[in-house]
Write a protein that holds these residues in place. Structure first.
Motif, mmCIF file in Angstrom:
data_model
loop_
_atom_site.group_PDB
_atom_site.id
_atom_site.type_symbol
_atom_site.label_atom_id
_atom_site.label_comp_id
_atom_site.label_asym_id
_atom_site.label_seq_id
_atom_site.Cartn_x
_atom_site.Cartn_y
_atom_site.Cartn_z
ATOM 1 N N GLY A 78 0.789 -1.232 0.000
ATOM 2 C CA GLY A 78 0.000 0.000 0.000
ATOM 3 C C GLY A 78 0.812 1.268 0.000
ATOM 4 O O GLY A 78 0.309 2.327 0.380
ATOM 5 N N GLY A 79 2.051 1.196 -0.432
ATOM 6 C CA GLY A 79 2.910 2.374 -0.446
ATOM 7 C C GLY A 79 2.532 3.368 -1.528
ATOM 8 O O GLY A 79 1.995 3.011 -2.574
ATOM 9 N N SER A 80 2.844 4.614 -1.282
ATOM 10 C CA SER A 80 2.518 5.692 -2.216
ATOM 11 C C SER A 80 3.678 5.956 -3.168
ATOM 12 O O SER A 80 4.789 5.443 -2.985
ATOM 13 N N GLN A 81 3.405 6.780 -4.168
ATOM 14 C CA GLN A 81 4.464 7.208 -5.091
ATOM 15 C C GLN A 81 5.523 7.999 -4.325
ATOM 16 O O GLN A 81 6.706 7.900 -4.613
ATOM 17 N N ALA A 82 5.102 8.763 -3.359
ATOM 18 C CA ALA A 82 6.045 9.537 -2.540
ATOM 19 C C ALA A 82 7.000 8.605 -1.798
ATOM 20 O O ALA A 82 8.194 8.896 -1.668
ATOM 21 N N ALA A 83 6.496 7.475 -1.327
ATOM 22 C CA ALA A 83 7.352 6.497 -0.639
ATOM 23 C C ALA A 83 8.381 5.909 -1.596
ATOM 24 O O ALA A 83 9.530 5.674 -1.217
ATOM 25 N N LYS A 84 7.979 5.673 -2.845
ATOM 26 C CA LYS A 84 8.925 5.156 -3.844
ATOM 27 C C LYS A 84 10.045 6.159 -4.104
ATOM 28 O O LYS A 84 11.206 5.785 -4.204
ATOM 29 N N ILE A 85 9.670 7.420 -4.191
ATOM 30 C CA ILE A 85 10.686 8.468 -4.419
ATOM 31 C C ILE A 85 11.605 8.574 -3.203
ATOM 32 O O ILE A 85 12.828 8.649 -3.338
ATOM 33 N N ALA A 86 11.023 8.565 -2.013
ATOM 34 C CA ALA A 86 11.821 8.651 -0.783
ATOM 35 C C ALA A 86 12.753 7.451 -0.662
ATOM 36 O O ALA A 86 13.907 7.583 -0.244
ATOM 37 N N THR A 87 12.257 6.275 -1.053
ATOM 38 C CA THR A 87 13.081 5.075 -1.021
ATOM 39 C C THR A 87 14.269 5.215 -1.963
ATOM 40 O O THR A 87 15.399 4.854 -1.617
ATOM 41 N N THR A 88 14.026 5.752 -3.142
ATOM 42 C CA THR A 88 15.105 5.959 -4.113
ATOM 43 C C THR A 88 16.149 6.931 -3.561
ATOM 44 O O THR A 88 17.357 6.691 -3.686
ATOM 45 N N VAL A 89 15.694 7.993 -2.944
ATOM 46 C CA VAL A 89 16.621 8.949 -2.323
ATOM 47 C C VAL A 89 17.442 8.244 -1.239
ATOM 48 O O VAL A 89 18.658 8.419 -1.141
ATOM 49 N N GLY A 90 16.782 7.425 -0.433
ATOM 50 C CA GLY A 90 17.479 6.672 0.610
ATOM 51 C C GLY A 90 18.478 5.684 0.037
ATOM 52 O O GLY A 90 19.557 5.479 0.594
ATOM 53 N N LEU A 91 18.108 5.067 -1.087
ATOM 54 C CA LEU A 91 19.026 4.124 -1.746
ATOM 55 C C LEU A 91 20.292 4.811 -2.229
ATOM 56 O O LEU A 91 21.381 4.250 -2.167
ATOM 57 N N ILE A 92 20.134 6.025 -2.719
ATOM 58 C CA ILE A 92 21.290 6.752 -3.264
ATOM 59 C C ILE A 92 22.160 7.321 -2.153
ATOM 60 O O ILE A 92 23.382 7.222 -2.199
ATOM 61 N N THR A 93 21.540 7.892 -1.131
ATOM 62 C CA THR A 93 22.322 8.559 -0.084
ATOM 63 C C THR A 93 22.799 7.618 1.022
ATOM 64 O O THR A 93 23.894 7.792 1.552
ATOM 65 N N GLY A 94 21.987 6.639 1.366
ATOM 66 C CA GLY A 94 22.280 5.763 2.499
ATOM 67 C C GLY A 94 23.647 5.107 2.509
ATOM 68 O O GLY A 94 24.378 5.190 3.509
ATOM 69 N N PRO A 95 24.049 4.467 1.406
ATOM 70 C CA PRO A 95 25.352 3.785 1.421
ATOM 71 C C PRO A 95 26.546 4.721 1.603
ATOM 72 O O PRO A 95 27.605 4.307 2.046
ATOM 73 N N PRO A 107 16.476 3.819 3.130
ATOM 74 C CA PRO A 107 15.200 3.625 2.426
ATOM 75 C C PRO A 107 14.066 3.237 3.382
ATOM 76 O O PRO A 107 12.934 3.693 3.225
ATOM 77 N N PHE A 108 14.386 2.409 4.369
ATOM 78 C CA PHE A 108 13.401 1.975 5.365
ATOM 79 C C PHE A 108 12.845 3.184 6.126
ATOM 80 O O PHE A 108 11.640 3.400 6.187
ATOM 81 N N VAL A 109 13.739 3.996 6.665
ATOM 82 C CA VAL A 109 13.328 5.166 7.453
ATOM 83 C C VAL A 109 12.630 6.193 6.576
ATOM 84 O O VAL A 109 11.582 6.743 6.948
ATOM 85 N N PHE A 110 13.179 6.448 5.384
ATOM 86 C CA PHE A 110 12.565 7.441 4.492
ATOM 87 C C PHE A 110 11.160 7.012 4.088
ATOM 88 O O PHE A 110 10.259 7.846 4.005
ATOM 89 N N ALA A 111 10.966 5.731 3.807
ATOM 90 C CA ALA A 111 9.631 5.241 3.427
ATOM 91 C C ALA A 111 8.654 5.408 4.588
ATOM 92 O O ALA A 111 7.522 5.867 4.392
ATOM 93 N N ILE A 112 9.082 5.048 5.780
ATOM 94 C CA ILE A 112 8.208 5.167 6.955
ATOM 95 C C ILE A 112 7.812 6.629 7.181
ATOM 96 O O ILE A 112 6.634 6.952 7.334
#
Length: 160
Positions: A78-95, A107-112
């Motif tokens: 049930g995730g939103s488009q905003a969660a997908k974008i936030a997840t992508t941002v988390g994927l890029i910055t997190g590592p 990505p986990f925290v950004f999605a939540i």
């Protein structure tokens, strides 16, 4: 010179696998660079049209796997488009902020946070979506890793 070329090819392949942990590293193009180093350094004779067709199929698979698996797991929860974008941002910055584990934490925290703050979902739903993003990332990395390994196996089968 032969040893140097094989070292460069191996480094390209290893760097491609690093792209599983650092998503900004272009995995598929690095594999292709390894194949091209072989072709220019040794010969393109072994790298036939069928080789390039097989590799092209794998590259298309690599590019679509990441999006499809991640989207599926987020959508399924049930995730939103905003969660997908936030997840992508988390994927890029997190590592880069926390090497290794940052790939999963951010990505986990950004999605939540996105689901809770922007989509106004409950904590339970937001955490479920966050878990979905992590499952998507892990599933995608596993599938991409297998596809990349198969690309290298195909390469070895053609050149040996």
């Amino acid at each position: 010179m032969t040893t140097l070329l094989w070292i460069l090819i191996a480094l390209c392949f290893l760097a491609a696998f690093a792209g599983l942990v650092y998503p900004v590293i272009p995995s598929a193009p690095l594999l292709i660079v390894g194949f091209l180093i072989y072709g220019f350094g040794f010969s393109f004779t072994e790298l036939t049209v069928s080789f390039w067709i097989i590799q092209t199929v794998f590259i298309i698979l690599l590019f679509t796997l990441d999006y499809l698996v991640s989207s599926y797991t987020v959508d399924r929860r049930g995730g939103s488009q905003a969660a997908k974008i936030a997840t992508t941002v988390g994927l890029i910055t997190g590592p880069f902020i926390i090497p290794g584990i940052g790939l999963l934490i951010f990505p986990f925290v950004f999605a939540i946070l996105t689901e809770k703050i922007i989509s106004k979902k409950t904590w339970k739903d937001s955490v479920s979506i966050g878990i979905g993003t992590v499952l998507g990332i892990l599933s995608s990395a596993l599938l991409k890793g297998i596809a990349m390994l198969l690309m290298i196996v195909v390469f070895i089968m053609y050149v040996v």
